[in-house]
Design a protein around this motif. Structure first.
Motif, PDB file in Angstrom:
ATOM      1  N   TYR A  31      27.400  23.139   4.622  1.00 45.29           N
ATOM      2  CA  TYR A  31      27.613  23.880   5.863  1.00 45.29           C
ATOM      3  C   TYR A  31      28.739  24.867   5.585  1.00 45.29           C
ATOM      4  O   TYR A  31      29.268  24.909   4.469  1.00 45.29           O
ATOM      5  CB  TYR A  31      27.997  22.947   7.030  1.00 45.29           C
ATOM      6  N   THR A  32      29.117  25.637   6.567  1.00 44.27           N
ATOM      7  CA  THR A  32      30.275  26.512   6.416  1.00 44.27           C
ATOM      8  C   THR A  32      31.272  26.216   7.529  1.00 44.27           C
ATOM      9  O   THR A  32      30.935  25.592   8.537  1.00 44.27           O
ATOM     10  CB  THR A  32      29.896  28.007   6.463  1.00 44.27           C
ATOM     11  N   TYR A  33      32.510  26.674   7.344  1.00 45.09           N
ATOM     12  CA  TYR A  33      33.581  26.414   8.296  1.00 45.09           C
ATOM     13  C   TYR A  33      34.013  27.697   9.004  1.00 45.09           C
ATOM     14  O   TYR A  33      34.009  28.791   8.440  1.00 45.09           O
ATOM     15  CB  TYR A  33      34.811  25.849   7.590  1.00 45.09           C
ATOM     16  N   LEU A  34      34.443  27.501  10.239  1.00 44.47           N
ATOM     17  CA  LEU A  34      35.309  28.439  10.950  1.00 44.47           C
ATOM     18  C   LEU A  34      36.525  27.623  11.344  1.00 44.47           C
ATOM     19  O   LEU A  34      36.406  26.661  12.107  1.00 44.47           O
ATOM     20  CB  LEU A  34      34.621  29.007  12.193  1.00 44.47           C
ATOM     21  N   LYS A  35      37.677  27.987  10.816  1.00 47.21           N
ATOM     22  CA  LYS A  35      38.845  27.135  11.016  1.00 47.21           C
ATOM     23  C   LYS A  35      40.092  27.998  11.150  1.00 47.21           C
ATOM     24  O   LYS A  35      40.383  28.821  10.274  1.00 47.21           O
ATOM     25  CB  LYS A  35      38.989  26.167   9.840  1.00 47.21           C
ATOM     26  N   THR A  36      40.799  27.821  12.270  1.00 49.34           N
ATOM     27  CA  THR A  36      42.036  28.569  12.483  1.00 49.34           C
ATOM     28  C   THR A  36      43.166  27.582  12.776  1.00 49.34           C
ATOM     29  O   THR A  36      42.908  26.483  13.268  1.00 49.34           O
ATOM     30  CB  THR A  36      41.889  29.538  13.670  1.00 49.34           C
ATOM     31  N   PRO A  37      44.409  27.948  12.480  1.00 51.34           N
ATOM     32  CA  PRO A  37      44.844  29.236  11.899  1.00 51.34           C
ATOM     33  C   PRO A  37      44.730  29.287  10.388  1.00 51.34           C
ATOM     34  O   PRO A  37      45.325  30.147   9.757  1.00 51.34           O
ATOM     35  CB  PRO A  37      46.309  29.308  12.339  1.00 51.34           C
ATOM     36  N   ALA A  38      43.968  28.351   9.816  1.00 54.54           N
ATOM     37  CA  ALA A  38      43.909  28.229   8.365  1.00 54.54           C
ATOM     38  C   ALA A  38      43.327  29.448   7.680  1.00 54.54           C
ATOM     39  O   ALA A  38      43.642  29.728   6.530  1.00 54.54           O
ATOM     40  CB  ALA A  38      43.082  26.990   7.993  1.00 54.54           C
ATOM     41  N   GLY A  39      42.436  30.169   8.360  1.00 51.78           N
ATOM     42  CA  GLY A  39      41.818  31.308   7.723  1.00 51.78           C
ATOM     43  C   GLY A  39      40.548  30.982   6.977  1.00 51.78           C
ATOM     44  O   GLY A  39      40.133  31.732   6.091  1.00 51.78           O
ATOM     45  N   LEU A  40      39.907  29.826   7.305  1.00 51.63           N
ATOM     46  CA  LEU A  40      38.595  29.548   6.738  1.00 51.63           C
ATOM     47  C   LEU A  40      37.549  30.257   7.588  1.00 51.63           C
ATOM     48  O   LEU A  40      37.426  30.010   8.786  1.00 51.63           O
ATOM     49  CB  LEU A  40      38.317  28.043   6.717  1.00 51.63           C
ATOM     50  N   CYS A  41      36.798  31.140   6.955  1.00 52.36           N
ATOM     51  CA  CYS A  41      35.800  31.935   7.655  1.00 52.36           C
ATOM     52  C   CYS A  41      34.449  31.772   6.979  1.00 52.36           C
ATOM     53  O   CYS A  41      34.352  31.215   5.881  1.00 52.36           O
ATOM     54  CB  CYS A  41      36.201  33.410   7.663  1.00 52.36           C
ATOM     55  N   THR A  42      33.416  32.246   7.629  1.00 51.86           N
ATOM     56  CA  THR A  42      32.070  32.204   7.060  1.00 51.86           C
ATOM     57  C   THR A  42      31.690  33.594   6.576  1.00 51.86           C
ATOM     58  O   THR A  42      31.808  34.573   7.314  1.00 51.86           O
ATOM     59  CB  THR A  42      31.062  31.711   8.103  1.00 51.86           C
ATOM     60  N   GLN A  43      31.257  33.651   5.320  1.00 55.75           N
ATOM     61  CA  GLN A  43      30.784  34.911   4.750  1.00 55.75           C
ATOM     62  C   GLN A  43      29.274  34.819   4.559  1.00 55.75           C
ATOM     63  O   GLN A  43      28.771  33.830   4.027  1.00 55.75           O
ATOM     64  CB  GLN A  43      31.464  35.192   3.417  1.00 55.75           C
ATOM     65  N   ILE A  44      28.553  35.828   5.019  1.00 58.25           N
ATOM     66  CA  ILE A  44      27.105  35.843   4.882  1.00 58.25           C
ATOM     67  C   ILE A  44      26.689  36.960   3.936  1.00 58.25           C
ATOM     68  O   ILE A  44      27.396  37.961   3.790  1.00 58.25           O
ATOM     69  CB  ILE A  44      26.400  36.009   6.241  1.00 58.25           C
ATOM     70  N   THR A  45      25.560  36.731   3.268  1.00 59.88           N
ATOM     71  CA  THR A  45      24.958  37.774   2.436  1.00 59.88           C
ATOM     72  C   THR A  45      23.727  38.287   3.162  1.00 59.88           C
ATOM     73  O   THR A  45      22.767  37.549   3.384  1.00 59.88           O
ATOM     74  CB  THR A  45      24.559  37.219   1.061  1.00 59.88           C
ATOM     75  N   LEU A  46      23.776  39.545   3.573  1.00 60.55           N
ATOM     76  CA  LEU A  46      22.690  40.140   4.344  1.00 60.55           C
ATOM     77  C   LEU A  46      21.589  40.646   3.408  1.00 60.55           C
ATOM     78  O   LEU A  46      21.885  41.298   2.394  1.00 60.55           O
ATOM     79  CB  LEU A  46      23.212  41.287   5.201  1.00 60.55           C
ATOM     80  N   PRO A  47      20.328  40.378   3.722  1.00 60.69           N
ATOM     81  CA  PRO A  47      19.209  40.797   2.853  1.00 60.69           C
ATOM     82  C   PRO A  47      18.853  42.268   3.074  1.00 60.69           C
ATOM     83  O   PRO A  47      17.754  42.609   3.540  1.00 60.69           O
ATOM     84  CB  PRO A  47      18.083  39.861   3.303  1.00 60.69           C
ATOM     85  N   VAL A  48      19.769  43.148   2.738  1.00 57.34           N
ATOM     86  CA  VAL A  48      19.610  44.570   3.053  1.00 57.34           C
ATOM     87  C   VAL A  48      18.355  45.145   2.394  1.00 57.34           C
ATOM     88  O   VAL A  48      17.544  45.822   3.051  1.00 57.34           O
ATOM     89  CB  VAL A  48      20.858  45.361   2.622  1.00 57.34           C
TER      90      VAL A  48
END
Length: 503
Positions: free
Chosen positions: A302-319
């Motif tokens: 899975y991925t995280y969204l976590k503050t104030p730690a700065g864990l974010c989710t990065q996605i790769t878009l199928p451009v």
């Protein structure tokens, strides 16, 4: 893919209802009744991963103070903050002669700093301790400070022989009614004898402030910039004791009591105060276990969204996939939903809340976006809010999402496609693999928890709220999102295209 040929008016209604964040570049016009519009749609996979932001810009309008144990990591998060104060510019200020004086010096009866909090995390009954320290110089209005920046005497920001006053407190004050939010505060007394940088002595810090305000031409009292640079550079307020509580600071106030002359000539106790608000610099400093956060970022289920730690989710878009076969079409809508992991898989969700507002933007734009204090514009940056369960007027549930919906991020896809096409056109022979090596983040977007502010804009006929501020969320929040390196097909992006059909 499926394809339909529909009348322009029907297409207009369909596109406008499916695109509730932006309607720019819809790609059709209502011209002649005989025009026809081809509409296509497609669904594509979006891969995701957790990333840790290394340079989190500290520019929140809320200060955070306290120390808590993160139930997910087992590590401790400590928050401190720096605040400045503003004057009531161009206000109706008292004259120096109105104050009680001794040998030409204004005498204040008392002085204190009040730290007002409206909300908090953790156990409000836990006794905590904080220390207020005097700044030697103000934080710069133009420099960008990150959350790991801490003012010290060694780096020249704290006055080595200045005020250093500690106090113990508990956020739960049983003497104050629960609904009396404006009265909840931490109080730090500044009534000891004070010596300024030139060796001048005052009976307390309040007397120093008042005398400096009226020094020279007296303009320090009605100019916030002069007040910060000539009188009071601010304070660093540090959490120094107690674990289990975090206060969300709304306003820090410098309060001075002094006797002032009334219209009838008598002297009366008066209150003079200066507020720390978003008009002046406020910065939060965060200390936490970065090694554990790196371990969490490497998890793949899975991925995280976590503050104030700065864990974010990065996605790769199928451009490339999105535009394959649609090079001459208009991409009208690109809708994406991020679902949260079910509550059963979460850890202590009652302690850390859910991020309520997310920002998505190209990954290589994120650092500059926050450093330059930019605003989401619905072209290459978009806002989404958490949707749990929505209800109609009768109380019936109309939607159960448990996630975040980005209704239309087509602008980001168009930006990425354009950048790639222009580079390859300018550098003939460049292959896709070479381009991706040169620009590894070319098709990646970052999803960041944020706090937003709105401003009311009034015209002759209407009043409208517009987005005026976007900052990193510094509060204690955490959630897991469906996806991750091990689930590359969990997230979908739904696209709608259009083009005019030749007669």
């Amino acid at each position: 893919m499926k394809k339909y040929i529909i009348l322009p008016l029907i297409a207009a209604v369909g596109f406008l209802t499916s695109c509730d964040e932006t309607t720019d570049a819809v790609g059709f016009s209502l011209t002649e009744p005989t025009d026809r519009l081809d509409v296509d749609y497609g669904t594509f996979n979006v891969s995701s991963e957790t990333v840790k932001l290394e340079n989190i810009v500290s520019r929140s309008t809320i200060g955070y103070l306290g120390k808590m144990k993160d139930p997910e990591t087992g590590s401790y998060i400590t928050c401190n903050y720096t605040t400045q104060f503003r004057t009531m510019e161009n206000g109706d200020h008292l004259a120096k002669s109105d104050f009680a004086q001794d040998n030409g010096q204004i005498i204040a009866d008392s002085c204190e700093v009040r730290i007002y909090y409206y909300t908090s995390s953790g156990d409000n009954n836990i006794p905590m301790k904080c220390k207020l320290q005097e700044m030697a110089k103000p934080l710069s209005e133009t420099e960008t400070y990150t959350t790991d920046f801490k003012p010290t005497a060694e780096n020249g920001y704290l006055r080595s022989n200045g005020i250093s006053q500690s106090t113990t407190y508990s956020l739960k004050d049983n003497s104050i009614p629960e609904d009396t939010e404006s009265a909840r505060c931490i109080r730090i007394q500044l009534n000891n004898e004070y010596t300024d940088t030139k060796g001048n002595k005052y009976n307390n810090y309040g007397s120093y402030i008042l005398n400096k305000c009226y020094e020279g031409d007296g303009s320090n009292i009605n100019n916030s910039y002069k007040f910060v640079h000539n009188v009071c550079p601010g304070f660093f307020i540090e959490s120094t004791g107690g674990i289990g509580c975090m206060a969300n600071i709304s306003i820090t106030q410098l309060r001075i009591h002094a006797k002032c002359k009334q219209e009838n000539g008598t002297m009366r106790d008066s209150l003079i105060y200066f507020n720390g608000t978003e008009e002046v610099v406020q910065r939060t400093n965060i200390s936490q276990d970065n090694d554990k956060l790196t371990e969490m970022a490497n998890e793949g289920d899975y991925t995280y969204l976590k503050t104030p730690a700065g864990l974010c989710t990065q996605i790769t878009l199928p451009v490339d996939e999105v535009y394959k076969g649609h090079e001459n079409d208009t991409l009208n809508t690109a809708r994406m939903i991020l679902l949260r992991e079910s509550n059963e898989k979460e850890v202590n969700s009652n302690t850390f809340g859910i991020p309520t507002t997310l920002l998505i933007l190209p990954a290589d734009r994120a650092e500059a976006f926050f450093a330059k204090n930019e605003i989401a514009d619905n072209r290459d940056s978009y806002i989404a809010t958490y949707i749990g369960e929505t209800k109609d007027n009768t109380g019936n549930a109309t939607e159960r999402l448990n996630g975040y919906r980005f209704s239309n991020i087509s602008g980001i896809l168009r930006l990425m496609k354009k950048a790639k096409d222009e580079y390859i056109a300018a550098h003939p022979g460049t292959t896709d693999e070479q381009y991706e090596t040169l620009f590894p983040k070319w098709n990646k977007a970052l999803i960041v928890p944020v706090i937003t502010s709105k401003t009311t804009v009034t015209s002759s006929y209407t009043s409208t709220e517009v987005l005026s501020r976007v900052t990193h969320d510094m509060s204690l929040t955490s959630t897991k999102l469906v996806g991750g390196k091990n689930n590359p097909n969990a997230i979908k992006i739904n696209c709608i295209y259009s083009k005019f059909k030749n007669k």
